[in-house]
Design a protein around this motif. Structure first.
Motif, mmCIF file in Angstrom:
data_model
loop_
_atom_site.group_PDB
_atom_site.id
_atom_site.type_symbol
_atom_site.label_atom_id
_atom_site.label_comp_id
_atom_site.label_asym_id
_atom_site.label_seq_id
_atom_site.Cartn_x
_atom_site.Cartn_y
_atom_site.Cartn_z
ATOM 1 N N ARG A 89 -33.374 -31.458 26.550
ATOM 2 C CA ARG A 89 -33.037 -30.274 27.484
ATOM 3 C C ARG A 89 -31.875 -30.649 28.326
ATOM 4 N N CYS A 125 -30.719 -21.197 24.368
ATOM 5 C CA CYS A 125 -31.564 -22.062 25.258
ATOM 6 C C CYS A 125 -31.888 -21.455 26.513
ATOM 7 N N PHE A 126 -33.166 -21.356 27.070
ATOM 8 C CA PHE A 126 -33.325 -20.863 28.270
ATOM 9 C C PHE A 126 -33.963 -22.082 29.091
ATOM 10 N N CYS A 141 -36.530 -24.206 29.272
ATOM 11 C CA CYS A 141 -37.944 -24.475 29.394
ATOM 12 C C CYS A 141 -38.311 -25.949 29.368
ATOM 13 N N SER A 142 -37.566 -26.744 28.658
ATOM 14 C CA SER A 142 -38.019 -28.235 28.613
ATOM 15 C C SER A 142 -39.244 -28.458 27.425
ATOM 16 N N THR A 143 -39.449 -27.671 26.840
ATOM 17 C CA THR A 143 -40.427 -27.860 25.694
ATOM 18 C C THR A 143 -40.030 -28.951 24.738
ATOM 19 N N CYS A 144 -38.781 -28.892 24.582
ATOM 20 C CA CYS A 144 -38.338 -29.912 23.686
ATOM 21 C C CYS A 144 -38.247 -31.304 24.110
ATOM 22 N N ILE A 164 -28.587 -30.406 26.427
ATOM 23 C CA ILE A 164 -28.220 -28.899 26.111
ATOM 24 C C ILE A 164 -27.576 -28.426 27.444
ATOM 25 N N CYS A 185 -39.513 -25.262 19.907
ATOM 26 C CA CYS A 185 -38.621 -24.474 20.614
ATOM 27 C C CYS A 185 -38.989 -22.927 20.920
ATOM 28 N N ILE A 208 -32.772 -28.056 17.788
ATOM 29 C CA ILE A 208 -32.419 -29.035 18.646
ATOM 30 C C ILE A 208 -31.870 -30.076 17.824
#
Ligand code: SF4
Ligand code: SF4
Lengths: 200, 288
Positions: free
Chosen positions: A49, A27-28, A30-33, A52, A82, A88
Protein backbone atom coordinates in the motif's frame (compact mmCIF):
# COMPACT_ATOMS: atom_id res chain seq x y z
CA UNK A 1 9.93 13.05 5.20
CA UNK A 2 8.63 13.91 1.77
CA UNK A 3 10.81 16.36 -0.10
CA UNK A 4 8.18 18.03 -2.24
CA UNK A 5 10.77 19.62 -4.51
CA UNK A 6 12.03 16.16 -5.46
CA UNK A 7 8.64 14.73 -6.41
CA UNK A 8 8.14 13.63 -9.99
CA UNK A 9 4.55 14.38 -10.97
CA UNK A 10 4.97 12.27 -14.11
CA UNK A 11 5.84 9.07 -12.31
CA UNK A 12 2.24 7.89 -12.05
CA UNK A 13 1.72 8.37 -15.77
CA UNK A 14 4.89 6.43 -16.44
CA UNK A 15 3.47 3.51 -14.44
CA UNK A 16 0.00 3.78 -15.99
CA UNK A 17 1.55 3.35 -19.43
CA UNK A 18 3.48 0.23 -18.47
CA UNK A 19 1.56 -3.05 -19.09
CA UNK A 20 0.28 -4.20 -15.69
CA UNK A 21 0.35 -0.71 -14.21
CA UNK A 22 -2.94 0.51 -15.71
CA UNK A 23 -4.97 0.45 -12.50
CA UNK A 24 -2.63 2.41 -10.23
CA UNK A 25 -4.82 5.46 -9.77
CA UNK A 26 -7.84 3.44 -8.61
CA UNK A 27 -6.19 2.82 -5.23
CA UNK A 28 -7.99 4.44 -2.28
CA UNK A 29 -5.40 3.39 0.31
CA UNK A 30 -7.49 0.94 2.34
CA UNK A 31 -4.48 -1.27 3.11
CA UNK A 32 -6.24 -4.57 2.37
CA UNK A 33 -3.30 -5.57 0.17
CA UNK A 34 -0.74 -5.17 2.94
CA UNK A 35 -2.90 -6.84 5.57
CA UNK A 36 -3.24 -10.04 3.54
CA UNK A 37 0.30 -10.21 2.22
CA UNK A 38 2.12 -13.33 3.49
CA UNK A 39 5.48 -11.56 3.28
CA UNK A 40 4.61 -9.27 6.19
CA UNK A 41 5.02 -12.24 8.55
CA UNK A 42 8.65 -12.42 7.46
CA UNK A 43 9.40 -8.75 6.72
CA UNK A 44 7.15 -6.72 9.06
CA UNK A 45 7.89 -3.46 7.22
CA UNK A 46 6.87 -4.83 3.81
CA UNK A 47 4.03 -2.64 2.61
CA UNK A 48 2.59 -2.64 -0.92
CA UNK A 49 0.00 0.00 0.00
CA UNK A 50 2.80 2.35 0.93
CA UNK A 51 4.64 1.70 -2.33
CA UNK A 52 1.46 2.60 -4.19
CA UNK A 53 0.98 5.80 -2.22
CA UNK A 54 4.59 6.81 -2.81
CA UNK A 55 4.13 6.13 -6.51
CA UNK A 56 1.00 8.27 -6.62
CA UNK A 57 2.84 11.07 -4.85
CA UNK A 58 5.67 10.89 -7.35
CA UNK A 59 8.43 9.63 -5.07
CA UNK A 60 10.13 8.05 -8.06
CA UNK A 61 13.64 7.56 -6.67
CA UNK A 62 12.44 6.14 -3.37
CA UNK A 63 10.11 3.69 -5.08
CA UNK A 64 12.53 2.52 -7.76
CA UNK A 65 15.36 1.99 -5.27
CA UNK A 66 13.20 0.25 -2.65
CA UNK A 67 14.65 -3.26 -2.13
CA UNK A 68 11.17 -4.56 -1.21
CA UNK A 69 10.23 -4.32 -4.90
CA UNK A 70 12.25 -7.49 -5.52
CA UNK A 71 10.80 -9.82 -2.89
CA UNK A 72 7.16 -9.95 -4.02
CA UNK A 73 6.12 -13.59 -4.50
CA UNK A 74 3.50 -12.73 -7.16
CA UNK A 75 1.13 -14.87 -5.07
CA UNK A 76 -1.82 -12.67 -6.12
CA UNK A 77 -3.37 -12.51 -2.64
CA UNK A 78 -3.38 -8.71 -2.76
CA UNK A 79 -4.87 -8.67 -6.26
CA UNK A 80 -7.63 -11.10 -5.24
CA UNK A 81 -8.63 -8.96 -2.24
CA UNK A 82 -8.27 -5.40 -3.50
CA UNK A 83 -11.70 -3.73 -3.55
CA UNK A 84 -10.52 -1.37 -6.29
CA UNK A 85 -9.10 -3.97 -8.70
CA UNK A 86 -5.68 -2.36 -8.62
CA UNK A 87 -4.00 -5.69 -9.59
CA UNK A 88 -1.10 -4.99 -7.29
CA UNK A 89 0.97 -8.06 -8.21
CA UNK A 90 1.09 -6.92 -11.84
CA UNK A 91 1.57 -3.31 -10.80
CA UNK A 92 4.70 -4.16 -8.80
CA UNK A 93 5.97 -6.03 -11.87
CA UNK A 94 5.43 -2.92 -13.97
CA UNK A 95 7.43 -0.83 -11.48
CA UNK A 96 10.20 -3.46 -11.48
CA UNK A 97 10.49 -3.17 -15.25
CA UNK A 98 10.77 0.62 -15.02
CA UNK A 99 13.55 0.12 -12.44
CA UNK A 100 15.34 -2.37 -14.71
CA UNK A 101 15.30 0.08 -17.61
CA UNK A 102 16.59 2.78 -15.31
CA UNK A 103 19.49 0.51 -14.41
CA UNK A 104 20.20 -0.25 -18.06
CA UNK A 105 20.68 3.46 -18.69
CA UNK A 106 23.02 3.73 -15.69
CA UNK A 107 20.73 5.89 -13.56
CA UNK A 108 20.03 3.31 -10.88
CA UNK A 109 21.85 0.46 -9.17
CA UNK A 110 19.63 -2.48 -8.23
CA UNK A 111 21.04 -4.51 -5.35
CA UNK A 112 18.77 -7.53 -5.86
CA UNK A 113 19.94 -10.45 -8.01
CA UNK A 114 16.39 -11.04 -9.25
CA UNK A 115 16.74 -9.06 -12.49
CA UNK A 116 19.77 -11.19 -13.43
CA UNK A 117 17.79 -14.35 -12.76
CA UNK A 118 14.80 -13.20 -14.79
CA UNK A 119 17.07 -12.17 -17.66
CA UNK A 120 18.91 -15.48 -17.65
CA UNK A 121 15.54 -17.25 -17.70
CA UNK A 122 14.31 -15.17 -20.62
CA UNK A 123 17.50 -15.88 -22.54
CA UNK A 124 16.72 -19.62 -22.36
CA UNK A 125 13.27 -19.10 -23.85
CA UNK A 126 14.63 -16.74 -26.47
CA UNK A 127 17.28 -19.28 -27.50
CA UNK A 128 15.39 -22.57 -27.15
CA UNK A 129 11.69 -21.83 -26.70
CA UNK A 130 11.79 -23.99 -23.58
CA UNK A 131 13.37 -23.63 -20.18
CA UNK A 132 16.86 -25.15 -20.12
CA UNK A 133 17.62 -25.53 -16.39
CA UNK A 134 21.37 -26.03 -16.79
CA UNK A 135 21.74 -23.05 -19.09
CA UNK A 136 19.72 -20.92 -16.72
CA UNK A 137 21.75 -21.92 -13.66
CA UNK A 138 25.07 -21.44 -15.46
CA UNK A 139 24.22 -18.01 -16.79
CA UNK A 140 22.65 -16.83 -13.53
CA UNK A 141 25.51 -17.98 -11.31
CA UNK A 142 28.06 -16.49 -13.66
CA UNK A 143 26.43 -13.05 -13.49
CA UNK A 144 25.71 -13.29 -9.77
CA UNK A 145 29.24 -14.33 -8.80
CA UNK A 146 31.07 -12.16 -11.32
CA UNK A 147 32.85 -14.86 -13.34
CA UNK A 148 32.25 -18.25 -14.88
CA UNK A 149 34.65 -20.05 -12.52
CA UNK A 150 33.29 -18.43 -9.37
CA UNK A 151 29.79 -19.11 -10.62
CA UNK A 152 30.49 -22.79 -11.15
CA UNK A 153 32.02 -23.05 -7.69
CA UNK A 154 29.07 -21.35 -5.98
CA UNK A 155 26.63 -23.42 -7.99
CA UNK A 156 28.21 -26.73 -7.08
CA UNK A 157 28.28 -25.67 -3.42
CA UNK A 158 24.59 -24.73 -3.46
CA UNK A 159 23.41 -27.61 -5.61
CA UNK A 160 25.62 -30.60 -4.96
CA UNK A 161 23.30 -32.41 -2.58
CA UNK A 162 20.20 -31.37 -4.45
CA UNK A 163 21.62 -32.52 -7.78
CA UNK A 164 22.53 -35.93 -6.35
CA UNK A 165 19.05 -36.29 -4.92
CA UNK A 166 17.43 -35.51 -8.26
CA UNK A 167 19.86 -37.75 -10.11
CA UNK A 168 19.07 -40.70 -7.83
CA UNK A 169 15.36 -40.28 -8.47
CA UNK A 170 15.87 -40.10 -12.20
CA UNK A 171 14.73 -36.50 -12.37
CA UNK A 172 18.03 -35.16 -13.64
CA UNK A 173 20.44 -37.08 -15.79
CA UNK A 174 22.42 -36.94 -18.98
CA UNK A 175 19.31 -35.71 -20.75
CA UNK A 176 19.11 -32.59 -18.57
CA UNK A 177 22.60 -31.58 -19.72
CA UNK A 178 21.13 -30.64 -23.08
CA UNK A 179 18.35 -28.20 -23.89
CA UNK A 180 14.94 -29.21 -25.21
CA UNK A 181 14.27 -27.02 -28.21
CA UNK A 182 11.19 -25.97 -30.12
CA UNK A 183 11.49 -26.29 -33.88
CA UNK A 184 10.48 -22.74 -34.63
CA UNK A 185 13.06 -20.80 -32.64
CA UNK A 186 13.10 -17.83 -34.98
CA UNK A 187 9.67 -16.77 -33.74
CA UNK A 188 10.90 -16.79 -30.11
CA UNK A 189 13.64 -14.36 -31.03
CA UNK A 190 11.14 -12.17 -32.87
CA UNK A 191 8.71 -12.06 -29.92
CA UNK A 192 11.34 -10.78 -27.50
CA UNK A 193 12.80 -8.39 -30.02
CA UNK A 194 9.52 -6.80 -31.03
CA UNK A 195 7.79 -6.71 -27.66
CA UNK A 196 10.91 -5.60 -25.82
CA UNK A 197 12.17 -2.97 -28.24
CA UNK A 198 9.11 -0.75 -28.34
CA UNK A 199 9.38 0.29 -24.73
CA UNK A 200 12.85 1.70 -24.86
CA UNK B 1 -16.31 -40.03 -21.39
CA UNK B 2 -15.01 -41.13 -24.74
CA UNK B 3 -15.93 -37.83 -26.37
CA UNK B 4 -13.58 -35.79 -24.14
CA UNK B 5 -10.16 -35.05 -25.55
CA UNK B 6 -7.57 -32.40 -24.75
CA UNK B 7 -4.52 -30.83 -26.27
CA UNK B 8 -1.99 -31.65 -23.56
CA UNK B 9 0.42 -28.89 -22.54
CA UNK B 10 3.01 -30.65 -20.35
CA UNK B 11 5.15 -27.64 -19.38
CA UNK B 12 8.94 -27.44 -19.12
CA UNK B 13 9.45 -29.45 -15.87
CA UNK B 14 7.49 -32.41 -17.27
CA UNK B 15 10.56 -34.26 -18.49
CA UNK B 16 12.76 -33.53 -15.49
CA UNK B 17 11.78 -32.31 -12.04
CA UNK B 18 8.06 -33.06 -12.47
CA UNK B 19 8.31 -36.24 -14.52
CA UNK B 20 6.28 -37.98 -11.80
CA UNK B 21 3.44 -35.54 -12.33
CA UNK B 22 3.58 -35.99 -16.10
CA UNK B 23 3.51 -39.81 -15.81
CA UNK B 24 0.61 -39.80 -13.36
CA UNK B 25 -1.48 -37.34 -15.38
CA UNK B 26 -1.13 -39.47 -18.50
CA UNK B 27 -1.89 -42.70 -16.61
CA UNK B 28 -4.96 -41.27 -14.86
CA UNK B 29 -6.47 -39.79 -18.01
CA UNK B 30 -5.89 -43.04 -19.87
CA UNK B 31 -7.66 -44.96 -17.11
CA UNK B 32 -10.55 -42.50 -17.23
CA UNK B 33 -10.81 -42.92 -20.97
CA UNK B 34 -9.97 -39.31 -21.78
CA UNK B 35 -7.55 -38.82 -24.62
CA UNK B 36 -4.57 -36.46 -24.32
CA UNK B 37 -2.87 -35.36 -27.50
CA UNK B 38 0.44 -33.70 -26.69
CA UNK B 39 0.68 -30.33 -28.39
CA UNK B 40 3.10 -30.31 -31.28
CA UNK B 41 6.11 -28.05 -30.68
CA UNK B 42 4.65 -26.15 -27.68
CA UNK B 43 6.81 -23.42 -26.14
CA UNK B 44 7.48 -22.22 -22.58
CA UNK B 45 4.59 -20.19 -21.09
CA UNK B 46 6.99 -17.60 -19.63
CA UNK B 47 6.68 -18.84 -16.02
CA UNK B 48 6.97 -16.11 -13.35
CA UNK B 49 10.19 -14.76 -14.79
CA UNK B 50 8.88 -13.14 -17.95
CA UNK B 51 7.39 -10.14 -16.23
CA UNK B 52 6.21 -8.19 -19.25
CA UNK B 53 2.60 -9.32 -19.76
CA UNK B 54 2.73 -8.55 -23.48
CA UNK B 55 5.61 -10.98 -23.99
CA UNK B 56 3.62 -13.58 -22.04
CA UNK B 57 0.60 -12.99 -24.29
CA UNK B 58 2.71 -13.35 -27.42
CA UNK B 59 4.42 -16.54 -26.22
CA UNK B 60 1.07 -18.10 -25.39
CA UNK B 61 -0.68 -16.87 -28.52
CA UNK B 62 1.53 -19.41 -30.27
CA UNK B 63 0.51 -22.20 -27.87
CA UNK B 64 -3.17 -21.31 -28.13
CA UNK B 65 -2.92 -21.20 -31.92
CA UNK B 66 -1.41 -24.70 -31.98
CA UNK B 67 -4.41 -26.08 -30.04
CA UNK B 68 -6.86 -24.04 -32.08
CA UNK B 69 -5.64 -25.59 -35.32
CA UNK B 70 -6.39 -29.01 -33.83
CA UNK B 71 -9.80 -27.86 -32.62
CA UNK B 72 -8.99 -28.94 -29.07
CA UNK B 73 -9.11 -27.35 -25.62
CA UNK B 74 -5.87 -27.22 -23.65
CA UNK B 75 -5.24 -29.08 -20.40
CA UNK B 76 -2.10 -28.46 -18.38
CA UNK B 77 -0.96 -29.95 -15.05
CA UNK B 78 1.17 -26.94 -14.04
CA UNK B 79 -0.50 -24.08 -12.15
CA UNK B 80 1.86 -21.45 -13.54
CA UNK B 81 1.45 -22.64 -17.13
CA UNK B 82 -2.29 -22.61 -16.49
CA UNK B 83 -2.20 -19.02 -15.24
CA UNK B 84 -0.17 -17.79 -18.21
CA UNK B 85 -2.15 -19.69 -20.83
CA UNK B 86 -5.47 -18.67 -19.35
CA UNK B 87 -4.72 -14.98 -18.84
CA UNK B 88 -3.36 -14.81 -22.36
CA UNK B 89 -6.51 -16.50 -23.62
CA UNK B 90 -8.81 -14.07 -21.80
CA UNK B 91 -6.87 -10.96 -22.72
CA UNK B 92 -6.42 -11.93 -26.38
CA UNK B 93 -10.12 -12.73 -26.74
CA UNK B 94 -11.06 -9.28 -25.48
CA UNK B 95 -8.37 -7.17 -27.09
CA UNK B 96 -8.41 -7.08 -30.87
CA UNK B 97 -5.69 -4.47 -31.11
CA UNK B 98 -3.32 -6.64 -29.14
CA UNK B 99 -4.23 -9.67 -31.26
CA UNK B 100 -3.32 -7.71 -34.38
CA UNK B 101 -0.08 -6.46 -32.89
CA UNK B 102 0.95 -10.01 -31.97
CA UNK B 103 -0.15 -11.36 -35.33
CA UNK B 104 2.09 -8.81 -37.04
CA UNK B 105 5.14 -10.38 -35.36
CA UNK B 106 4.61 -13.76 -37.02
CA UNK B 107 1.73 -15.65 -38.59
CA UNK B 108 2.23 -18.58 -36.19
CA UNK B 109 0.94 -16.27 -33.45
CA UNK B 110 -2.48 -15.85 -35.03
CA UNK B 111 -5.07 -16.88 -32.49
CA UNK B 112 -8.80 -16.38 -32.96
CA UNK B 113 -10.08 -17.06 -29.47
CA UNK B 114 -11.53 -20.54 -29.98
CA UNK B 115 -9.79 -22.48 -27.21
CA UNK B 116 -10.65 -23.15 -23.55
CA UNK B 117 -7.79 -23.63 -21.10
CA UNK B 118 -8.13 -26.08 -18.22
CA UNK B 119 -5.95 -26.85 -15.23
CA UNK B 120 -5.78 -30.59 -14.53
CA UNK B 121 -7.80 -30.25 -11.30
CA UNK B 122 -10.48 -28.23 -13.07
CA UNK B 123 -10.62 -30.81 -15.88
CA UNK B 124 -10.94 -33.71 -13.43
CA UNK B 125 -13.64 -32.20 -11.23
CA UNK B 126 -15.61 -30.04 -13.63
CA UNK B 127 -15.21 -31.71 -17.05
CA UNK B 128 -14.87 -35.39 -16.20
CA UNK B 129 -16.77 -35.13 -12.93
CA UNK B 130 -16.68 -36.61 -9.45
CA UNK B 131 -19.41 -39.14 -10.28
CA UNK B 132 -17.56 -40.54 -13.26
CA UNK B 133 -14.33 -40.76 -11.24
CA UNK B 134 -16.16 -42.39 -8.35
CA UNK B 135 -17.48 -45.11 -10.66
CA UNK B 136 -13.90 -46.09 -11.56
CA UNK B 137 -12.43 -46.16 -8.05
CA UNK B 138 -11.04 -49.59 -7.16
CA UNK B 139 -9.16 -48.97 -3.93
CA UNK B 140 -9.56 -46.95 -0.78
CA UNK B 141 -6.91 -44.44 0.17
CA UNK B 142 -6.62 -44.81 3.97
CA UNK B 143 -4.54 -41.71 4.37
CA UNK B 144 -4.82 -38.35 6.08
CA UNK B 145 -4.12 -35.68 3.50
CA UNK B 146 -3.22 -31.99 3.65
CA UNK B 147 -4.47 -30.58 0.33
CA UNK B 148 -2.14 -27.83 -0.84
CA UNK B 149 -3.45 -25.63 -3.66
CA UNK B 150 -0.91 -22.81 -3.75
CA UNK B 151 -1.55 -19.54 -5.56
CA UNK B 152 -3.00 -19.97 -9.01
CA UNK B 153 -6.04 -22.21 -8.68
CA UNK B 154 -8.05 -19.58 -6.80
CA UNK B 155 -6.18 -16.40 -7.77
CA UNK B 156 -6.12 -13.96 -9.45
CA UNK B 157 -9.85 -13.49 -10.15
CA UNK B 158 -9.30 -13.27 -13.94
CA UNK B 159 -8.18 -16.89 -14.19
CA UNK B 160 -9.40 -18.51 -10.94
CA UNK B 161 -11.52 -21.69 -10.93
CA UNK B 162 -11.64 -22.21 -7.17
CA UNK B 163 -11.95 -20.08 -4.03
CA UNK B 164 -9.01 -17.67 -3.43
CA UNK B 165 -8.70 -18.42 0.30
CA UNK B 166 -10.54 -21.68 0.92
CA UNK B 167 -10.34 -23.79 -2.25
CA UNK B 168 -12.17 -27.15 -2.25
CA UNK B 169 -11.83 -28.98 -5.57
CA UNK B 170 -8.93 -31.24 -4.51
CA UNK B 171 -10.70 -31.90 -1.19
CA UNK B 172 -13.57 -33.40 -3.18
CA UNK B 173 -11.20 -35.64 -5.15
CA UNK B 174 -9.51 -36.82 -1.95
CA UNK B 175 -12.84 -37.55 -0.29
CA UNK B 176 -14.20 -39.56 -3.21
CA UNK B 177 -11.21 -41.93 -3.02
CA UNK B 178 -11.66 -42.44 0.72
CA UNK B 179 -8.93 -40.12 2.00
CA UNK B 180 -9.37 -37.96 5.08
CA UNK B 181 -8.77 -34.25 4.53
CA UNK B 182 -7.09 -32.71 7.58
CA UNK B 183 -7.95 -29.12 8.54
CA UNK B 184 -5.38 -27.08 6.65
CA UNK B 185 -7.14 -23.68 6.78
CA UNK B 186 -5.40 -20.68 5.18
CA UNK B 187 -2.28 -22.67 4.38
CA UNK B 188 -4.16 -24.43 1.58
CA UNK B 189 -3.73 -21.39 -0.62
CA UNK B 190 -0.71 -19.69 0.91
CA UNK B 191 2.34 -19.31 -1.35
CA UNK B 192 5.09 -21.98 -1.04
CA UNK B 193 7.83 -19.43 -1.64
CA UNK B 194 8.84 -21.02 -4.95
CA UNK B 195 9.25 -17.83 -7.00
CA UNK B 196 12.03 -16.65 -4.65
CA UNK B 197 13.86 -19.97 -4.45
CA UNK B 198 16.78 -18.86 -6.62
CA UNK B 199 16.99 -15.20 -5.64
CA UNK B 200 16.01 -14.89 -1.95
CA UNK B 201 16.22 -18.48 -0.70
CA UNK B 202 15.90 -17.60 2.99
CA UNK B 203 12.44 -16.13 2.45
CA UNK B 204 11.47 -19.01 0.16
CA UNK B 205 12.53 -21.53 2.82
CA UNK B 206 10.56 -19.76 5.56
CA UNK B 207 7.44 -19.81 3.39
CA UNK B 208 7.83 -23.52 2.59
CA UNK B 209 8.62 -24.40 6.20
CA UNK B 210 5.29 -22.92 7.29
CA UNK B 211 3.37 -25.11 4.85
CA UNK B 212 5.31 -28.26 5.76
CA UNK B 213 5.05 -27.77 9.51
CA UNK B 214 1.42 -26.75 9.22
CA UNK B 215 0.63 -30.00 7.43
CA UNK B 216 2.54 -32.04 9.93
CA UNK B 217 0.92 -30.35 12.93
CA UNK B 218 -2.49 -30.93 11.36
CA UNK B 219 -1.79 -34.66 11.54
CA UNK B 220 -1.38 -35.26 7.79
CA UNK B 221 0.36 -38.39 6.47
CA UNK B 222 1.15 -36.58 3.26
CA UNK B 223 0.69 -33.38 1.29
CA UNK B 224 -1.11 -33.49 -2.02
CA UNK B 225 -0.63 -30.78 -4.64
CA UNK B 226 -0.81 -30.03 -8.35
CA UNK B 227 2.04 -27.72 -9.34
CA UNK B 228 5.64 -28.60 -10.25
CA UNK B 229 7.06 -25.51 -8.53
CA UNK B 230 5.23 -26.32 -5.28
CA UNK B 231 6.46 -29.90 -5.68
CA UNK B 232 10.01 -28.64 -6.07
CA UNK B 233 9.80 -26.53 -2.90
CA UNK B 234 7.94 -28.96 -0.64
CA UNK B 235 9.30 -32.29 -1.86
CA UNK B 236 12.65 -31.85 -3.61
CA UNK B 237 13.82 -29.11 -1.23
CA UNK B 238 12.38 -30.63 1.95
CA UNK B 239 15.74 -31.99 3.06
CA UNK B 240 17.41 -28.60 2.52
CA UNK B 241 14.68 -26.93 4.55
CA UNK B 242 15.10 -29.44 7.37
CA UNK B 243 18.81 -28.78 7.35
CA UNK B 244 18.49 -24.99 7.24
CA UNK B 245 16.24 -24.85 10.29
CA UNK B 246 17.50 -27.91 12.15
CA UNK B 247 14.07 -29.54 12.05
CA UNK B 248 12.67 -32.91 10.98
CA UNK B 249 9.64 -33.08 8.67
CA UNK B 250 9.80 -36.31 6.65
CA UNK B 251 6.44 -35.73 5.00
CA UNK B 252 5.70 -37.42 1.65
CA UNK B 253 4.46 -35.03 -1.04
CA UNK B 254 2.35 -36.47 -3.86
CA UNK B 255 0.77 -34.99 -6.94
CA UNK B 256 -3.01 -35.31 -6.74
CA UNK B 257 -2.92 -37.45 -9.88
CA UNK B 258 -0.55 -39.89 -8.14
CA UNK B 259 -2.91 -40.42 -5.21
CA UNK B 260 -5.93 -40.56 -7.48
CA UNK B 261 -4.12 -43.02 -9.77
CA UNK B 262 -3.54 -45.40 -6.84
CA UNK B 263 -7.25 -45.37 -6.05
CA UNK B 264 -8.01 -46.09 -9.70
CA UNK B 265 -5.86 -49.21 -9.43
CA UNK B 266 -2.88 -47.99 -11.46
CA UNK B 267 0.52 -49.42 -10.47
CA UNK B 268 2.79 -47.14 -8.38
CA UNK B 269 5.60 -47.37 -10.95
CA UNK B 270 3.36 -46.14 -13.73
CA UNK B 271 2.47 -43.18 -11.52
CA UNK B 272 6.13 -42.32 -10.94
CA UNK B 273 5.78 -42.90 -7.20
CA UNK B 274 9.40 -44.06 -6.98
CA UNK B 275 10.50 -40.64 -8.18
CA UNK B 276 9.12 -38.42 -5.42
CA UNK B 277 12.08 -37.31 -3.33
CA UNK B 278 10.57 -38.04 0.10
CA UNK B 279 9.79 -41.76 0.11
CA UNK B 280 6.14 -42.56 -0.67
CA UNK B 281 6.07 -46.27 0.24
CA UNK B 282 4.19 -45.68 3.49
CA UNK B 283 1.40 -43.97 1.53
CA UNK B 284 1.31 -46.56 -1.26
CA UNK B 285 1.05 -49.31 1.38
CA UNK B 286 -2.11 -47.79 2.78
CA UNK B 287 -4.06 -47.84 -0.44
CA UNK B 288 -5.97 -51.13 -0.46
S1 SF4 C 1 -6.13 -3.13 -1.45
FE1 SF4 C 1 -6.27 -1.97 -3.39
S2 SF4 C 1 -7.29 -0.04 -2.87
FE2 SF4 C 1 -6.62 -0.99 -0.92
S3 SF4 C 1 -4.61 -0.06 -0.55
FE3 SF4 C 1 -4.22 -1.94 -1.63
S4 SF4 C 1 -4.16 -1.35 -3.80
FE4 SF4 C 1 -5.11 0.33 -2.70
S1 SF4 D 1 1.62 -10.69 -4.73
FE1 SF4 D 1 3.37 -9.82 -3.63
S2 SF4 D 1 2.56 -8.00 -2.61
FE2 SF4 D 1 0.80 -9.23 -3.23
S3 SF4 D 1 0.28 -10.46 -1.45
FE3 SF4 D 1 1.67 -11.71 -2.72
S4 SF4 D 1 3.75 -11.27 -1.97
FE4 SF4 D 1 2.37 -9.70 -1.14
Amino acid sequence: MIKTWELDPNFKYEILKEPGGEHLTACFQCSTCTLGCPLTEIIPTYNPRRMIQMSLLGMRNEVLSNPDLWVCLICQTCTARCPQDVQIADLLGAIRRIAEREEETGKLKISSVRPSFDKAFMHQIQKYGRLYDMGLAMEYYKVKEGSFIKGMMAMSKDYKKFGMRMFKKGKMGVKSMFPEKVKDREVMRKIFERMGAEKK
Amino acid sequence: MSNLKYAYFPGCPSESTAIDQDMSVKAVFERLGVELEEMEDWNCCGASEVEDPEIVYALNARNLAIAEKKGLNIMTPCSICYYNLQRSNKVLRENEELRKKIHSIDSSLTYNGGVEVKHVVDALVNDIGIEEISSKVQKKVNVKVAPYYGCYMGRPPLTAFDDPDAPILMDRLIEVIGGEVVPFDYRKAKCCGGPLMMTVPDIAFKMARDILEGAKNAGADCIVLACPLCGMMLDAKQEDIEEAFGIKIGLPVLYITQLLGLALGISPDKLGLNKNVVDTKAIVGRVV
